[in-house]
Each structure stands twice: as C-alpha cells, then as structure tokens.
Design an enzyme around this catalytic site. Sequence first.
Site, PDB file in Angstrom:
ATOM      1  N   HIS A 242       0.707  -1.304  -0.024  1.00  0.00           N
ATOM      2  CA  HIS A 242      -0.213  -0.054  -0.029  1.00  0.00           C
ATOM      3  C   HIS A 242       0.812   1.238  -0.064  1.00  0.00           C
ATOM      4  CE1 HIS A 242       0.844   0.323   4.392  1.00  0.00           C
ATOM      5  NE2 HIS A 242       0.516   1.419   4.164  1.00  0.00           N
TER       6      HIS A 242
HETATM    7  C1  UD1 Z   1      -1.667   6.234   5.594  1.00  0.00           C
HETATM    8  C2  UD1 Z   1      -0.477   6.483   6.414  1.00  0.00           C
HETATM    9  C3  UD1 Z   1       0.581   5.266   6.751  1.00  0.00           C
HETATM   10  C4  UD1 Z   1      -0.240   4.087   7.129  1.00  0.00           C
HETATM   11  C5  UD1 Z   1      -1.382   3.787   6.259  1.00  0.00           C
HETATM   12  C6  UD1 Z   1      -2.176   2.612   6.756  1.00  0.00           C
HETATM   13  C7  UD1 Z   1       0.287   8.816   5.975  1.00  0.00           C
HETATM   14  C8  UD1 Z   1       1.410   9.492   5.191  1.00  0.00           C
HETATM   15  N1  UD1 Z   1       0.518   7.457   5.733  1.00  0.00           N
HETATM   16  O1  UD1 Z   1      -1.096   5.848   4.155  1.00  0.00           O
HETATM   17  O2  UD1 Z   1       1.569   5.315   7.333  1.00  0.00           O
HETATM   18  O3  UD1 Z   1       0.418   2.852   7.009  1.00  0.00           O
HETATM   19  O4  UD1 Z   1      -2.236   4.965   6.180  1.00  0.00           O
HETATM   20  O5  UD1 Z   1      -3.247   2.204   5.743  1.00  0.00           O
HETATM   21  O6  UD1 Z   1      -0.307   9.169   6.756  1.00  0.00           O
HETATM   22  N2  UD1 Z   1      -7.877   5.844   0.188  1.00  0.00           N
HETATM   23  C9  UD1 Z   1      -9.370   5.679   0.021  1.00  0.00           C
HETATM   24  N3  UD1 Z   1     -10.219   5.324   1.177  1.00  0.00           N
HETATM   25  C10 UD1 Z   1      -9.696   5.264   2.183  1.00  0.00           C
HETATM   26  C11 UD1 Z   1      -8.398   5.761   2.418  1.00  0.00           C
HETATM   27  C12 UD1 Z   1      -7.603   6.120   1.370  1.00  0.00           C
HETATM   28  O7  UD1 Z   1      -9.481   5.373  -1.232  1.00  0.00           O
HETATM   29  O8  UD1 Z   1     -10.548   5.127   3.361  1.00  0.00           O
HETATM   30  C13 UD1 Z   1      -7.133   6.195  -0.680  1.00  0.00           C
HETATM   31  C14 UD1 Z   1      -7.362   7.608  -1.330  1.00  0.00           C
HETATM   32  O9  UD1 Z   1      -7.064   7.607  -2.775  1.00  0.00           O
HETATM   33  C15 UD1 Z   1      -5.923   8.498  -0.848  1.00  0.00           C
HETATM   34  C16 UD1 Z   1      -5.096   7.095  -0.676  1.00  0.00           C
HETATM   35  O10 UD1 Z   1      -5.710   6.128  -0.335  1.00  0.00           O
HETATM   36  O11 UD1 Z   1      -5.380   9.538  -1.518  1.00  0.00           O
HETATM   37  C17 UD1 Z   1      -3.968   7.324   0.212  1.00  0.00           C
HETATM   38  O12 UD1 Z   1      -4.523   7.566   1.592  1.00  0.00           O
HETATM   39  P1  UD1 Z   1      -3.741   8.201   2.572  1.00  0.00           P
HETATM   40  O13 UD1 Z   1      -4.497   8.701   3.900  1.00  0.00           O
HETATM   41  O14 UD1 Z   1      -3.032   9.530   2.081  1.00  0.00           O
HETATM   42  O15 UD1 Z   1      -2.622   7.399   3.056  1.00  0.00           O
HETATM   43  P2  UD1 Z   1      -2.327   5.764   3.005  1.00  0.00           P
HETATM   44  O16 UD1 Z   1      -1.640   5.428   1.579  1.00  0.00           O
HETATM   45  O17 UD1 Z   1      -3.579   5.148   3.402  1.00  0.00           O
END
Ligand code: UD1
Length: 402
Positions: A242
């Site tokens: 991820h």
């Molecule tokens: C975040 C944390 C990471 C952790 C991970 C666990 C940061 C910088 N990173 O990463 O340390 O290991 O969570 O999962 O805070 N998205 C969805 N639905 C959701 C959540 C996310 O579609 O419910 C998608 C969106 O496109 C978003 C992308 O995932 O832009 C990334 O989500 P984000 O919250 O920025 O960080 P994670 O990669 O989940």
Amino acid sequence: MSLSLLSIVGARPQIIKAAAISRAIRNRYPDPVREIILHTGQHYDSNMSEVFFDQLEVPKPDYNLNVGSASHGAQTALMISGIEEVLIKEWPDAVLLYGDTNSTLAGAVAASKLHIPVAHIEAGLRSFNKSMPEEINRIMCDHCSSFLFSPTVAGINNLAREGFCLEARAPYTIDNPGVFHTGDVMFDNSLFFAEMAEKVAPLEKIIGPSDKVGPCDKVFGSVGKSDGHTLTPGNYILATIHRDSNTDDSIRLNSIFRALLYIAENRGVDVVIPLHPRTSKMLKQSLETGLYKRVIDSSRIGLTSPLSFFEMISLERGAKIVITDSGGVQKEAFFFRKPSLILRPQTEWVEIVDCGSALLVDADYEKIVSGYDTLLGRELQFPSIFGDGNASEAILDILLNL
Ligand code: UD1
C-alpha cells in the site's frame, strides 16, 4: 482526580492501536480517565475505518473532522486546524498520538503549540529514510512530545542518539520529555484479538471456495475470480502492498507483481492480497497489460477488498509466509511466528530482520524470489522483542502516576 486523554486517530492502524488503550482504560481505569476520541477522517471508506471501530470496540469518535484525501500539505493543514478547534474546546490533560501518519503529525503540531502535553505511542522508530512521509511524521511528533513511549530497545537507542535524555525526571514537559520503554500496544492487541479471531473469523470460513457465500467470497471473488479455488492452511502467501513508494511507481509495482506471480506459479503456492483502495486503483492503471491479465486470471492469486482486523489475524496465522510493505503487518507476522519479506529498502522494526525471521527485499524481483526460498529454507527464531502484552497498561500507569 480525573484525567482527560484525547486520542487522535485517522488511518486504519491507528484505530487498531487506540483499541488497546481504550480496552486498558475500560478494564483498569474506568473512573479516573475520561477518554475523548477524535477521528481526522484520513481514512473514510467504511472497510478502512468504521468496521474497525465496530469490531474492536473502540468507542465511537466524539469528533470526526472528515478531512478525506488530499495532498500531504492540504490534508495535514485541514487536520491541524480542525484538531486545534477541538483542543481549545476540550482542553484535555494530554493528547495521545499513535504511530506515524499525517494525522499523528497534525495532532503533534496542534497540541504542542497550545502547550498541551503530547504522549507519542510508538516513539523512537526510525527507518532512516526521510523520503518516506512517515519518517518525517515520526521525527516531528517525537520532538513535540512530553511523553515518548517506545515499543523497542532500538527505538530507545534512536531517541538517545537524537539527544533525548533517558534519565529525565518528572515533571515531564516538551523541554524535559520522559522516555519510556513500554513494549508494543500492537503486541497486546495481537494476543488479545487472536483468540477472538478464531471465533469471529475462523480461517476455514475465510479461505473457502468462492462459489460459497460468506467472507470467503472476498478472498477469491472480489476481483472476479470464482473458480472454486480453495486455499490450504499453511500453503499460501499473505501479501499487502500500500505504500505510495510502491503503488505510485509503476516500475516497482510491476516488479512486485511479476515476482508474486512467478512464486505462485513456480512454487505451487497461492497468494492472497487484500488491496488498499489506492493499490486497487493503481493496479489497473500501472500494471503492464499482459501482467495485469495474468494476475487477474491466475487461479493462484486472490485479490480482495480490505479485510477486517480479525480476518487479517486469521490469515496471518494461517500463512506460510507474509510479503508486505506495511510496518504493522511485518510485525504481526513476527508475533505469529511467520517469516516475512519486506518490500522496502529499510524497516523501522530492525530487530525482526536482525534475528533472521524477516528479509528486506525492496521492490526487487530477484530479491523477492530468492528471499522467498532463503527464508523458507531457514531455521527461524522469534525472540521476545515487543514486551509482555501489557504495554497499554504500562503507558496508562505512567500517565496517571505523573
Ligand atoms: C496512511 C499512512 C501510512 C499507513 C497507512 C495505513 C500517511 C502519510 N500514511 O497511508 O503510514 O501505513 O495509512 O493504511 O499518513 N483511500 C481511499 N479510501 C480510504 C483511504 C484512502 O480510497 O478510506 C485512498 C485515497 O485515494 C488516498 C490514498 O488512498 O488518496 C492514500 O490515503 P492516505 O490517507 O493519504 O494514506 P495511506 O496510503 O492510506
């Protein structure tokens, strides 16, 4: 005297970590502690957030900022401003922050600028790779904290190297922070929830053929596979990918999936991959067309939507080996005495690599394939690194006594 503690969560693993603290408050300190929960809304899909509150019995958040996705700067800024408003209203005795996400960083900035003591759970971890957003978040949060609770000895040593005084005495403040080696709240959780997982999400229910109804559909059904293929306990790989450094770099993503496909087809082993929403999106966008089709069509590879923590625990316990870029999942593999290949150049959980039960393979096709053979040919050791399963109680004891 009662103490109000405000926990800030936002991403999936933080809700799980907060569950350990909530449980310890309920079981040991229901009267002296008032727990307030603020959800930033960083993770918003129900299977990334709500389901964890429900299943792990974390009290519903008192506040939800619903920030959702955005660039790092915009997401963190929205959080800081929302958290500040809540802190001014509640004025808690301390703010509890977990891990290393943007929600952690936002909480650290907002609370420390209001002079509210910050307690960082998972302090001191370092990958020594500042191109990871998490590394910046960890360092900044530690340096805004008055209480640093480190799960490991390596964490304590890292803090000493950065100038934290290990002999500091109370009263603890941001300028005189207390550093404590408490063990890992995730280890508490794994011990506690493993028993429950056996009842709620037994492996045989999860890994059955996909033509049956039930949770097994998720494993071999959600991306269109319904060929009745069944996993055999002890003969499948659990893989999670991820991190944006892997998902958003098509060379790395292709290399990882080529290696997983090669191992599946040439080592006679199935691969289960619960997909983070971003990974799902990027697979379609970035895998080479031929590879994408082979991954989807392979009866040995099962792609699924995100799973509950109980399903993950059951899958971890039943796996032959775990392949992951997640900090939490590599450690849970260790808790359940499983070897793991870490799809990163470094890890903050150095002890599990040092003792030989995990290997750093980056996103390198050759290293992943040869690492798989190396680890499975090894006599593995799982020394006690993460405490005795009572880290949450130790943390609360310290906060209450001080
Ligand atoms: C975040 C944390 C990471 C952790 C991970 C666990 C940061 C910088 N990173 O990463 O340390 O290991 O969570 O999962 O805070 N998205 C969805 N639905 C959701 C959540 C996310 O579609 O419910 C998608 C969106 O496109 C978003 C992308 O995932 O832009 C990334 O989500 P984000 O919250 O920025 O960080 P994670 O990669 O989940």
